[in-house]
Structures are given as structure tokens and as C-alpha cells.
Write an enzyme that holds these catalytic residues in place. Structure first.
Site, PDB file in Angstrom:
ATOM      1  N   GLY A  19       3.965 -11.322  -5.152  1.00 25.69           N
ATOM      2  CA  GLY A  19       5.072 -10.496  -5.647  1.00 25.69           C
ATOM      3  C   GLY A  19       5.116  -9.184  -4.902  1.00 25.69           C
ATOM      4  O   GLY A  19       4.703  -9.095  -3.746  1.00 25.69           O
ATOM      5  N   CYS A  57       7.996  -6.301  -1.324  1.00 25.62           N
ATOM      6  CA  CYS A  57       8.275  -6.737   0.060  1.00 25.62           C
ATOM      7  C   CYS A  57       8.364  -8.250   0.238  1.00 25.62           C
ATOM      8  O   CYS A  57       9.382  -8.760   0.702  1.00 25.62           O
ATOM      9  CB  CYS A  57       7.207  -6.179   0.987  1.00 25.62           C
ATOM     10  SG  CYS A  57       7.087  -4.393   0.872  1.00 25.62           S
ATOM     11  N   LYS A 102      -0.298  -6.081  -7.928  1.00 21.39           N
ATOM     12  CA  LYS A 102      -1.635  -6.320  -7.388  1.00 21.39           C
ATOM     13  C   LYS A 102      -2.480  -5.129  -7.805  1.00 21.39           C
ATOM     14  O   LYS A 102      -1.947  -4.146  -8.348  1.00 21.39           O
ATOM     15  CB  LYS A 102      -1.616  -6.475  -5.864  1.00 21.39           C
ATOM     16  CG  LYS A 102      -1.160  -5.220  -5.119  1.00 21.39           C
ATOM     17  CD  LYS A 102      -1.287  -5.403  -3.614  1.00 21.39           C
ATOM     18  CE  LYS A 102      -0.860  -4.139  -2.880  1.00 21.39           C
ATOM     19  NZ  LYS A 102      -0.988  -4.236  -1.438  1.00 21.39           N
TER      20      LYS A 102
HETATM   21  C1  UGA Z   1       3.123  -6.558   2.259  1.00 24.88           C
HETATM   22  C2  UGA Z   1       2.454  -6.848   3.608  1.00 24.88           C
HETATM   23  O1  UGA Z   1       1.099  -7.282   3.393  1.00 24.88           O
HETATM   24  C3  UGA Z   1       2.436  -5.602   4.498  1.00 24.88           C
HETATM   25  O2  UGA Z   1       1.892  -5.913   5.778  1.00 24.88           O
HETATM   26  C4  UGA Z   1       3.881  -5.108   4.660  1.00 24.88           C
HETATM   27  O3  UGA Z   1       3.935  -3.927   5.455  1.00 24.88           O
HETATM   28  C5  UGA Z   1       4.456  -4.818   3.291  1.00 24.88           C
HETATM   29  O4  UGA Z   1       4.439  -6.030   2.493  1.00 24.88           O
HETATM   30  C6  UGA Z   1       5.886  -4.363   3.496  1.00 24.88           C
HETATM   31  O5  UGA Z   1       6.709  -5.147   3.964  1.00 24.88           O
HETATM   32  O6  UGA Z   1       6.171  -3.168   3.284  1.00 24.88           O
HETATM   33  P1  UGA Z   1       2.376  -5.350  -0.033  1.00 24.88           P
HETATM   34  O7  UGA Z   1       3.725  -5.709  -0.567  1.00 24.88           O
HETATM   35  O8  UGA Z   1       1.878  -3.970  -0.237  1.00 24.88           O
HETATM   36  O9  UGA Z   1       2.320  -5.592   1.569  1.00 24.88           O
HETATM   37  O10 UGA Z   1       1.362  -6.351  -0.728  1.00 24.88           O
HETATM   38  P2  UGA Z   1       0.270  -7.423  -0.231  1.00 24.88           P
HETATM   39  O11 UGA Z   1      -1.068  -6.815  -0.207  1.00 24.88           O
HETATM   40  O12 UGA Z   1       0.736  -8.125   0.974  1.00 24.88           O
HETATM   41  O13 UGA Z   1       0.324  -8.443  -1.474  1.00 24.88           O
HETATM   42  C7  UGA Z   1       1.514  -9.206  -1.738  1.00 24.88           C
HETATM   43  C8  UGA Z   1       1.284 -10.158  -2.892  1.00 24.88           C
HETATM   44  O14 UGA Z   1       0.389 -11.202  -2.517  1.00 24.88           O
HETATM   45  C9  UGA Z   1       0.669  -9.509  -4.136  1.00 24.88           C
HETATM   46  O15 UGA Z   1       1.319 -10.032  -5.276  1.00 24.88           O
HETATM   47  C10 UGA Z   1      -0.790  -9.940  -4.070  1.00 24.88           C
HETATM   48  O16 UGA Z   1      -1.436  -9.962  -5.308  1.00 24.88           O
HETATM   49  C11 UGA Z   1      -0.661 -11.321  -3.462  1.00 24.88           C
HETATM   50  N1  UGA Z   1      -1.883 -11.785  -2.776  1.00 24.88           N
HETATM   51  C12 UGA Z   1      -2.344 -11.156  -1.667  1.00 24.88           C
HETATM   52  C13 UGA Z   1      -2.555 -12.908  -3.264  1.00 24.88           C
HETATM   53  O17 UGA Z   1      -2.147 -13.533  -4.281  1.00 24.88           O
HETATM   54  N2  UGA Z   1      -3.661 -13.343  -2.599  1.00 24.88           N
HETATM   55  C14 UGA Z   1      -4.146 -12.719  -1.491  1.00 24.88           C
HETATM   56  O18 UGA Z   1      -5.161 -13.199  -0.920  1.00 24.88           O
HETATM   57  C15 UGA Z   1      -3.461 -11.590  -1.013  1.00 24.88           C
END
Ligand code: UGA
Length: 444
Positions: free
Chosen positions: A261, A264, A329
Site C-alpha cells: 500500500g 506510491c 508500513k
Molecule cells: C516506494 C518505493 O519503495 C520507493 O523507492 C519510491 O521512491 C516511493 O515508493 C515513491 O514512489 O515515492 P514507499 O511508498 O515509501 O516507497 O514504501 P515501500 O517501503 O516501498 O513499501 C510499500 C508497501 O510494500 C508497504 O505497504 C510495505 O509494507 C509493503 N512491503 C514492503 C511488504 O509488504 N513487504 C516488503 O518486503 C516490503
């Protein structure tokens, strides 16, 4: 090469991080925002968003005289030392996705209207927001200046580690049809020593979507694989560890969860689908990535229902559930497109009574029909299951004995696999996770 005069318009996540970090790299930075109250707070070093190290960096760079804040883009023009003109203008204003995959460029338009004609010849305008392919070209059209170049420089930072990501990037991407302007923007980051991809504007714009959609695909794959693990008696933790040692796959971004979620990934996956549609390309892999994610939320609800009632279908009427973690997250207070809230909405639709706790949203209070508790034990009072939805570190070390003493049914559903199942088990609770061999109760 250092010590450029940089103007940043927009002080959201990306704008403020960009401004503070570029100042820390030695540039003279003036950040503009239309919100006068926010500017006043930033001048005092008060940062509204939860982001490690950002407030400290803002204060440090403001005191060092490299970073300042003004109200409105127009004011930024005259705010540099000795009234010298800005050399680079970063556009970090919101560019929400409009109908048909076209970005709503009203914020960009209004900045250009305000300062476009005043920019000194040779200024470089940089787009850092995530925008559809063609936005740099459209920005150049709006500018109507042959002596001002437009460059796309997408940002890849994550919420919760924005400063760290900005100052330690895996790569810098700079795209423009003007090679000299692209090189000048790349030089702003030279000190970081990161691999730099110089390309055309359209490729840079597409690269941002390509990266976020690939990450989403990786997560949907892992979540699907976790489901398969449950069905065939395998363990997703071991499977991801094993595949992650393959350097072509990597260990990062392989944790199963309640679905991805945030502000982004959901937006960008839909946007790229629209880009594909408008290019008459049926991007089935991306559609399946999104569908798998939507299904994941329902799968969690089904898992909770089965654990609590022993049935695969049916109402959860009058079933009280404790939800631990509501942000999208850990490490952020951001609730935008949070899987936890989407799952909560489905649980509520099924009739459940929800009590939630999140370290960023301490009760008493209410959020979307969820009663907010002031800690995990209070949330668990009388609950028929404790459902862990966000991977906050403090949930790893909860006092399960105390929780077991207050719940109605001793069940933990851990959608992030962060709780070592042995700990709640020792306290007499059954622990259900994702993609692993579950405790006693019924399995999906
Ligand atoms: C994401 C990208 O990772 C960044 O590189 C990008 O710059 C950013 O979007 C953007 O476009 O501005 P972000 O939205 O902060 O970053 O969050 P993430 O850390 O990527 O996590 C996204 C989702 O995936 C969260 O819901 C998180 O809980 C989930 N997630 C992440 C998992 O379920 N498992 C994982 O191993 C990693």
C-alpha cells in the site's frame, strides 16, 4: 562543481528532503511553499511529517545558512545571497493522476505562471515528482522558453528512510533532451558517488514507474508464494531466504504481508496500466500484480474468519478484533492506502467490532469505525483475535502472557510474520502467520 543555487518549490516529503539534503551536500537552497504556516514552522525547524533525521537536518542546514524557506515561488527568486539568480529549479509540487492517466499539472502550471518568465537564461527546471511519460515535454511547452531546459530527475526515496535513501541512493537518474542541462543536474549529486543514468526525458519518467511496478510485482509474487507454501506444507521464510541469496533476485523486498500500500505503489501501478492502455498494450503481468494485491486483503480477512469461527464463510457479527498497526508500513504515520485500513473496512463489512492500536495513533479516539486504544493490551481486551497488520518493531516484543490474560480467544493472526510464533505459543496463544505451518487452529 559544488555550491549551486537551488530553488525547490513544494516542501512535501520529496521537496523538503531534496532541499535539506542538497543543502547538506553544499548547495545554497531556498525552499518555497504556498502554505505560510508551514514555512513559518520550517523556519523554526519544525517538520510536520514523521521522518527520521529530517528535522535535525533542516535545523542544521538552516543554522549553517545553506537552507531557507519562503512563501511562494516568486519570493524564492530574490532570496539567494547577493540577489543572484537560481541556477536550478526543482518542481516538487503534487501532480495527482487525472482521468486517462494524464497527470494533473495545475500545480506545475501555477509555478510556471508565477516564475517562468522571471527565470534567468540558462536555468534548469527539474521535475522530481512521479509523472506520466511526456510531462517534461509538456512542462517545456508551458514554459515557452528556449533558454530554459527541462529535466526529469525521478526520486526513489522511501517514506520512513527518506534522508538515508536520498543521501545513499542506488542510482541517480537524469533525463533530458538537453545533454548539458542533464549533466548539470547530475553534478549536483556528484558527491554521493552513485551510479548515474543519463537518458532522455521519457525514459527517465518511465523508469520511475518501471521500478515501483517491479517492486509491487515482487511483493505480489511473494504473497502468492506464501499462499502456495501453506497449501504444500512449505515455509515462506525459508523459501525467500533461499531464493534471496541468488544475487539476481536479492533478499530485499521479499517479506509477505497484508498486501502493498502507501501513497506510491498503488497509484503508480494503476498509472502505468493507464499508460499501457493508452499505448494499446495489454500489460497482463501488471494487471495480475494489482489483482493479486486486492485478493491478498480478502485472503487476510478469510484467514481471520477461519481462525476465529472455524468457518470459511459467514458473518463476524459481534466478533471483537484487536488490530495492531494501522499505518501502511512501520516507521511512518502515513495512512494513505494503508492495507491495514482496507482490511479493517472488510472486517467491519463482515460485522466485526474493531479496536486498533498503532504507535502513531494512540487512543482514545476513533478512526474509520475503529476504536483506538492507547496500547496493545488495551486493544486486546475481550478480543477474539489479535491481528498484527503493520510491522512495528515493538510488536515483536509484546508481553503475550499479559495479552493472553485479557483476550476472549487466545489467537494471534500475524500478517507480517514478525512475531516469533514460539513466544505467543508459550503464553498459551495459537499463532497464525502467512506461508508457514500454522498452529493448531483451522487453516486456510
Ligand atoms: C516506494 C518505493 O519503495 C520507493 O523507492 C519510491 O521512491 C516511493 O515508493 C515513491 O514512489 O515515492 P514507499 O511508498 O515509501 O516507497 O514504501 P515501500 O517501503 O516501498 O513499501 C510499500 C508497501 O510494500 C508497504 O505497504 C510495505 O509494507 C509493503 N512491503 C514492503 C511488504 O509488504 N513487504 C516488503 O518486503 C516490503
Amino acid at each position: 562543481m559544488f555550491g549551486r543555487r537551488v530553488m525547490v518549490v513544494g516542501t512535501g516529503y520529496v521537496g523538503l528532503t531534496t532541499g535539506a539534503c542538497l543543502a547538506s551536500l553544499g548547495h545554497e537552497v531556498v525552499c518555497a511553499d504556498i502554505d505560510a504556516g508551514k514555512v513559518e514552522r520550517l523556519r523554526r525547524g519544525v517538520v510536520d511529517i514523521v521522518e527520521p533525521d529530517l528535522a535535525e537536518l533542516v535545523s542544521e542546514q538552516t543554522s549553517a545558512g545553506r537552507l531557507s524557506f519562503v512563501v511562494g515561488a516568486g519570493a524564492a527568486l530574490g532570496a539567494f545571497e547577493d540577489s543572484r539568480p537560481a541556477e536550478v529549479l526543482f518542481l516538487c509540487v503534487p501532480t495527482p493522476m487525472g482521468a486517462g492517466g494524464v497527470a494533473d499539472l495545475r500545480a506545475v502550471e501555477s509555478v510556471i505562471e508565477e516564475v517562468g518568465a522571471e527565470l534567468a537564461a540558462g536555468t534548469v527546471v527539474v521535475n522530481k515528482s512521479t509523472v506520466p511519460v511526456g510531462t517534461a515535454a509538456r512542462t517545456a511547452e508551458l514554459l515557452e522558453r528556449t533558454d530554459v531546459a527541462v529535466v526529469s530527475n525521478p526520486e526513489f526515496l522511501r517514506e520512513g528512510s527518506a534522508v538515508k535513501d536520498f543521501l545513499g541512493p542506488d542510482r541517480i537518474v537524469v533525463g533530458s533532451d538537453n545533454q548539458d542541462a542533464a549533466e548539470r543536474v547530475a553534478a549536483l549529486y556528484a558527491r554521493l558517488g552513485a551510479p548515474t543514468v543519463l537518458t532522455d526525458a521519457a525514459s527517465a519518467e518511465l523508469m520511475k514507474y518501471a521500478a515501483n511496478c517491479f517492486l509491487a510485482m515482487k511483493l505480489s509474487y511473494v504473497n502468492a508464494m506464501a499462499e502456495l507454501c501453506e497449501r504444500v506444507g512449505a515455509d515462506i521464510g525459508d523459501v525467500t531466504e533461499g531464493i534471496g541469496y541468488d544475487r539476481r533476485i536479492g533478499q530485499a523486498f521479499l517479506s509477505p504481508g497484508p498486501g502493498w500500500g502507501g501513497s506510491c505503489l498503488p497509484k503508480d501501478t494503476h498509472a502505468l496500466l493507464q499508460v499501457a492502455d493508452s499505448a494499446d498494450f495489454e500489460f497482463r503481468l501488471l494487471r495480475a500484480t494489482i489483482d493479486t494485491n486486492t485478493r491478498q486483503r480478502q485472503r487476510i480477512v478469510d484467514k481471520v474468519r477461519l481462525a476465529v469461527t472455524g468457518k470459511r464463510t459467514g458473518s463476524l457479527s459481534r466478533v471483537r478484533l484487536a488490530l495492531l498497526g494501522l499505518t501502511f508500513k512501520a516507521g511512518t504515520d502515513d495512512l494513505r492506502d494503508s492495507p491495514a485500513l482496507a482490511i479493517a473496512a472488510l472486517l467491519r463489512q463482515a460485522g466485526a467490532d474493531l479496536v486498533g492500536f498503532d504507535p502513531m495513533l494512540r487512543g482514545p479516539g476513533e478512526l474509520d469505525g475503529i476504536t483506538l486504544a492507547s496500547d496493545a493490551v488495551e486493544a486486546a481486551q475481550g478480543a477474539e483475535a489479535v491481528v498484527v497488520l503493520t510491522e512495528w518493531a515493538e510488536f515483536r516484543t509484546l508481553d503475550w502472557a499479559e495479552i493472553a490474560g485479557v483476550t476472549k480467544q487466545p489467537i494471534v493472526v500475524d500478517t507480517r510474520n514478525i512475531v516469533d510464533p514460539a513466544t505467543p505459543r508459550r503464553a498459551g496463544l495459537t499463532a497464525v502467520g502467512l506461508g508457514r505451518q500454522q498452529d493448531t487452529v483451522h487453516q486456510t
